[in-house]
Write a protein that holds these residues in place. Sequence first.
Motif, PDB file in Angstrom:
ATOM      1  N   CYS A  95       0.835  -1.197   0.000  1.00  0.00           N
ATOM      2  CA  CYS A  95       0.000   0.000   0.000  1.00  0.00           C
ATOM      3  C   CYS A  95       0.878   1.259   0.000  1.00  0.00           C
ATOM      4  CB  CYS A  95      -0.913   0.001   1.224  1.00  0.00           C
ATOM      5  SG  CYS A  95      -1.917   1.486   1.384  1.00  0.00           S
ATOM      6  N   LYS A  96       0.675   2.155  -0.974  1.00  0.00           N
ATOM      7  CA  LYS A  96       1.471   3.364  -1.093  1.00  0.00           C
ATOM      8  C   LYS A  96       0.673   4.634  -0.819  1.00  0.00           C
ATOM      9  CE  LYS A  96       4.480   1.162  -4.506  1.00  0.00           C
ATOM     10  NZ  LYS A  96       4.963   1.143  -5.905  1.00  0.00           N
ATOM     11  N   ILE A  97      -0.619   4.485  -0.579  1.00  0.00           N
ATOM     12  CA  ILE A  97      -1.459   5.648  -0.303  1.00  0.00           C
ATOM     13  C   ILE A  97      -2.700   5.184   0.444  1.00  0.00           C
ATOM     14  CG2 ILE A  97      -2.736   5.468  -2.477  1.00  0.00           C
ATOM     15  CD1 ILE A  97      -2.717   8.528  -2.619  1.00  0.00           C
ATOM     16  N   ASP A  98      -3.166   6.007   1.366  1.00  0.00           N
ATOM     17  CA  ASP A  98      -4.317   5.603   2.180  1.00  0.00           C
ATOM     18  C   ASP A  98      -5.640   5.722   1.426  1.00  0.00           C
ATOM     19  OD1 ASP A  98      -2.828   4.936   4.401  1.00  0.00           O
ATOM     20  OD2 ASP A  98      -2.910   6.945   5.246  1.00  0.00           O
ATOM     21  N   GLU A  99      -5.818   6.838   0.702  1.00  0.00           N
ATOM     22  CA  GLU A  99      -7.122   7.072   0.075  1.00  0.00           C
ATOM     23  C   GLU A  99      -6.973   7.708  -1.299  1.00  0.00           C
ATOM     24  OE1 GLU A  99     -10.556   8.587   2.432  1.00  0.00           O
ATOM     25  OE2 GLU A  99     -10.455  10.296   1.049  1.00  0.00           O
ATOM     26  N   VAL A 100      -7.818   7.249  -2.212  1.00  0.00           N
ATOM     27  CA  VAL A 100      -7.895   7.825  -3.559  1.00  0.00           C
ATOM     28  C   VAL A 100      -9.346   8.214  -3.817  1.00  0.00           C
ATOM     29  CG1 VAL A 100      -7.762   7.341  -6.029  1.00  0.00           C
ATOM     30  CG2 VAL A 100      -5.924   6.573  -4.528  1.00  0.00           C
ATOM     31  N   ASN A 101      -9.544   9.434  -4.302  1.00  0.00           N
ATOM     32  CA  ASN A 101     -10.879   9.928  -4.646  1.00  0.00           C
ATOM     33  C   ASN A 101     -10.973  10.086  -6.160  1.00  0.00           C
ATOM     34  OD1 ASN A 101     -12.342  10.977  -1.938  1.00  0.00           O
ATOM     35  ND2 ASN A 101     -10.115  11.250  -1.777  1.00  0.00           N
ATOM     36  N   ILE A 102     -12.005   9.495  -6.758  1.00  0.00           N
ATOM     37  CA  ILE A 102     -12.159   9.539  -8.214  1.00  0.00           C
ATOM     38  C   ILE A 102     -13.460  10.254  -8.556  1.00  0.00           C
ATOM     39  CG2 ILE A 102     -12.303   8.193 -10.345  1.00  0.00           C
ATOM     40  CD1 ILE A 102     -10.900   5.921  -8.925  1.00  0.00           C
ATOM     41  N   TYR A 103     -13.343  11.264  -9.438  1.00  0.00           N
ATOM     42  CA  TYR A 103     -14.492  12.024  -9.910  1.00  0.00           C
ATOM     43  C   TYR A 103     -14.559  11.929 -11.434  1.00  0.00           C
ATOM     44  CZ  TYR A 103     -13.727  14.370  -5.373  1.00  0.00           C
ATOM     45  OH  TYR A 103     -13.524  14.651  -4.042  1.00  0.00           O
ATOM     46  N   ALA A 104     -15.771  11.931 -11.972  1.00  0.00           N
ATOM     47  CA  ALA A 104     -15.956  12.014 -13.421  1.00  0.00           C
ATOM     48  C   ALA A 104     -16.705  13.301 -13.725  1.00  0.00           C
ATOM     49  CB  ALA A 104     -16.749  10.811 -13.934  1.00  0.00           C
TER      50      ALA A 104
ATOM     51  N   PRO B 299      -4.280   1.474  -2.881  1.00  0.00           N
ATOM     52  CA  PRO B 299      -4.813   2.267  -1.766  1.00  0.00           C
ATOM     53  C   PRO B 299      -5.666   1.419  -0.810  1.00  0.00           C
ATOM     54  CG  PRO B 299      -6.036   2.693  -3.778  1.00  0.00           C
ATOM     55  CD  PRO B 299      -4.864   1.862  -4.177  1.00  0.00           C
ATOM     56  N   LYS B 300      -5.717   1.886   0.442  1.00  0.00           N
ATOM     57  CA  LYS B 300      -6.564   1.201   1.422  1.00  0.00           C
ATOM     58  C   LYS B 300      -8.041   1.496   1.184  1.00  0.00           C
ATOM     59  CE  LYS B 300      -3.115   1.368   5.142  1.00  0.00           C
ATOM     60  NZ  LYS B 300      -2.817   1.896   6.515  1.00  0.00           N
ATOM     61  N   ARG B 301      -8.285   2.646   0.569  1.00  0.00           N
ATOM     62  CA  ARG B 301      -9.671   3.092   0.403  1.00  0.00           C
ATOM     63  C   ARG B 301      -9.801   3.841  -0.931  1.00  0.00           C
ATOM     64  NH1 ARG B 301     -14.038   5.128   3.867  1.00  0.00           N
ATOM     65  NH2 ARG B 301     -14.881   7.075   3.056  1.00  0.00           N
ATOM     66  N   ILE B 302     -10.836   3.494  -1.709  1.00  0.00           N
ATOM     67  CA  ILE B 302     -11.099   4.185  -2.973  1.00  0.00           C
ATOM     68  C   ILE B 302     -12.519   4.737  -2.903  1.00  0.00           C
ATOM     69  CG2 ILE B 302     -11.340   3.978  -5.478  1.00  0.00           C
ATOM     70  CD1 ILE B 302      -9.399   1.616  -5.346  1.00  0.00           C
ATOM     71  N   VAL B 303     -12.633   6.049  -3.041  1.00  0.00           N
ATOM     72  CA  VAL B 303     -13.942   6.697  -2.969  1.00  0.00           C
ATOM     73  C   VAL B 303     -14.372   7.111  -4.376  1.00  0.00           C
ATOM     74  CG1 VAL B 303     -15.317   8.526  -1.935  1.00  0.00           C
ATOM     75  CG2 VAL B 303     -13.374   7.565  -0.670  1.00  0.00           C
ATOM     76  N   ILE B 304     -15.495   6.575  -4.816  1.00  0.00           N
ATOM     77  CA  ILE B 304     -16.060   6.926  -6.115  1.00  0.00           C
ATOM     78  C   ILE B 304     -17.129   7.985  -5.886  1.00  0.00           C
ATOM     79  CG2 ILE B 304     -17.249   6.084  -8.172  1.00  0.00           C
ATOM     80  CD1 ILE B 304     -14.569   4.786  -7.855  1.00  0.00           C
ATOM     81  N   HIS B 305     -16.943   9.154  -6.498  1.00  0.00           N
ATOM     82  CA  HIS B 305     -17.881  10.255  -6.323  1.00  0.00           C
ATOM     83  C   HIS B 305     -18.832  10.348  -7.518  1.00  0.00           C
ATOM     84  CE1 HIS B 305     -15.744  12.092  -2.832  1.00  0.00           C
ATOM     85  NE2 HIS B 305     -14.691  11.477  -3.392  1.00  0.00           N
ATOM     86  N   CYS B 306     -20.122  10.477  -7.227  1.00  0.00           N
ATOM     87  CA  CYS B 306     -21.152  10.603  -8.270  1.00  0.00           C
ATOM     88  C   CYS B 306     -21.015   9.500  -9.322  1.00  0.00           C
ATOM     89  CB  CYS B 306     -21.080  11.977  -8.937  1.00  0.00           C
ATOM     90  SG  CYS B 306     -21.571  13.329  -7.846  1.00  0.00           S
ATOM     91  N   ALA B 307     -21.111   8.261  -8.859  1.00  0.00           N
ATOM     92  CA  ALA B 307     -20.903   7.112  -9.746  1.00  0.00           C
ATOM     93  C   ALA B 307     -21.851   7.109 -10.934  1.00  0.00           C
ATOM     94  CB  ALA B 307     -21.056   5.818  -8.954  1.00  0.00           C
ATOM     95  N   GLU B 308     -23.065   7.675 -10.756  1.00  0.00           N
ATOM     96  CA  GLU B 308     -24.037   7.655 -11.854  1.00  0.00           C
ATOM     97  C   GLU B 308     -23.601   8.496 -13.038  1.00  0.00           C
ATOM     98  OE1 GLU B 308     -25.646  10.863  -8.979  1.00  0.00           O
ATOM     99  OE2 GLU B 308     -24.445   9.044  -8.915  1.00  0.00           O
ATOM    100  N   TYR B 309     -22.593   9.346 -12.861  1.00  0.00           N
ATOM    101  CA  TYR B 309     -22.130  10.201 -13.946  1.00  0.00           C
ATOM    102  C   TYR B 309     -20.955   9.603 -14.719  1.00  0.00           C
ATOM    103  CZ  TYR B 309     -25.033  13.776 -11.739  1.00  0.00           C
ATOM    104  OH  TYR B 309     -26.086  14.475 -11.210  1.00  0.00           O
ATOM    105  N   PHE B 310     -20.531   8.415 -14.327  1.00  0.00           N
ATOM    106  CA  PHE B 310     -19.443   7.764 -15.059  1.00  0.00           C
ATOM    107  C   PHE B 310     -19.972   7.279 -16.405  1.00  0.00           C
ATOM    108  CE2 PHE B 310     -17.147   8.138 -11.266  1.00  0.00           C
ATOM    109  CZ  PHE B 310     -15.850   7.678 -11.429  1.00  0.00           C
ATOM    110  N   PHE B 311     -19.466   7.856 -17.496  1.00  0.00           N
ATOM    111  CA  PHE B 311     -19.893   7.420 -18.815  1.00  0.00           C
ATOM    112  C   PHE B 311     -19.416   5.993 -19.090  1.00  0.00           C
ATOM    113  CE2 PHE B 311     -19.752  12.111 -20.250  1.00  0.00           C
ATOM    114  CZ  PHE B 311     -21.026  12.301 -19.768  1.00  0.00           C
TER     115      PHE B 311
END
Length: 300
Positions: free
Chosen positions: A196-205, A253-265
């Motif tokens: 693990c090289k990072i605790d959290e990753v946040n992904i936005y589309a 990452p230990k944690r991956i946060v997907i933001h507004c998943a419904e907007y992922f094309f």
Amino acid sequence: MLLKGIVYNDSNEEIISGIDDIKNNLAIKGVNLGISEEMEAETHFIKIFCSDEESNKRTIGNFNLYFSMLIYKMLAREFYDKKLDEFISETYFFLMDSEIDEVKRLCMDEFFCEGKIKDETEVYCINRKNSIINKIKKFISETEEVNIEGYITFRIKEAEEDFQSIVDKIIEKYMVEKEYDEFIKLLKYFVDIQECKIDEVNIYADKDGNYKIFDSNGNSILNKMSEEVNISGYKAPVNKEDLIISGLITLAPKRIVIHCAEYFFNKELLETIKKVFEQKIYFCDECKTCNILKKNFIRN
């Protein structure tokens, strides 16, 4: 008026229930059928009538369609029971017994079930089934009496190409999904062995189909992901989706946060991330950035 004469023998019990279904379906449309039956030895002769008032192009067309669908099911059963094993063993000899069993189950569903259209494979198979039904309907519309056994015996060869094409498409999809599942297993293995090289990753589309990726402090880490991928020795990703998957695997990452998943094309990207990282995935739809994204989508 005589709509159709039907000849069948005792071995075809499916005919009676099928004719009852046709009668009920037409009754819903306000058309009442009359049915008379005679027997000679083991052969049944059925005549189907409707009143002169109800006899019109629409009634005849509906009856021929329903009757064609009944014969289609019998043709499909004939192919499934007597032709499918040979076709699969000769054409797809590399399949294991367990794979053949699964393929046959999928063929059964496709031949006989009328489910929702899920993908282009389903569209292709429906078109092929319609091709068979249209050929049957053409024959039915041109003859006053249909000998069921005779038709199936002499026309199964004509329908084989369409049935085989359906099987080809089903197996093609099956193999693609199998390769995808094996690919997911491989990616999960890489994740398990990575440090693990990072605790959290946040992904936005965003609305343009681009992705923004930040750490827990709001810093963009796209460049870091690209660097990690290059250092790891992975083959250079060919697009941004490949970069995201490869980058997530190398960062582990230990944690991956997907933001507004419904907007992922790209729903395939989203599904891949979910399957590879499983319990590490979290979804957010209410943070400040999510609200900004939603306003932009609604406005545009």
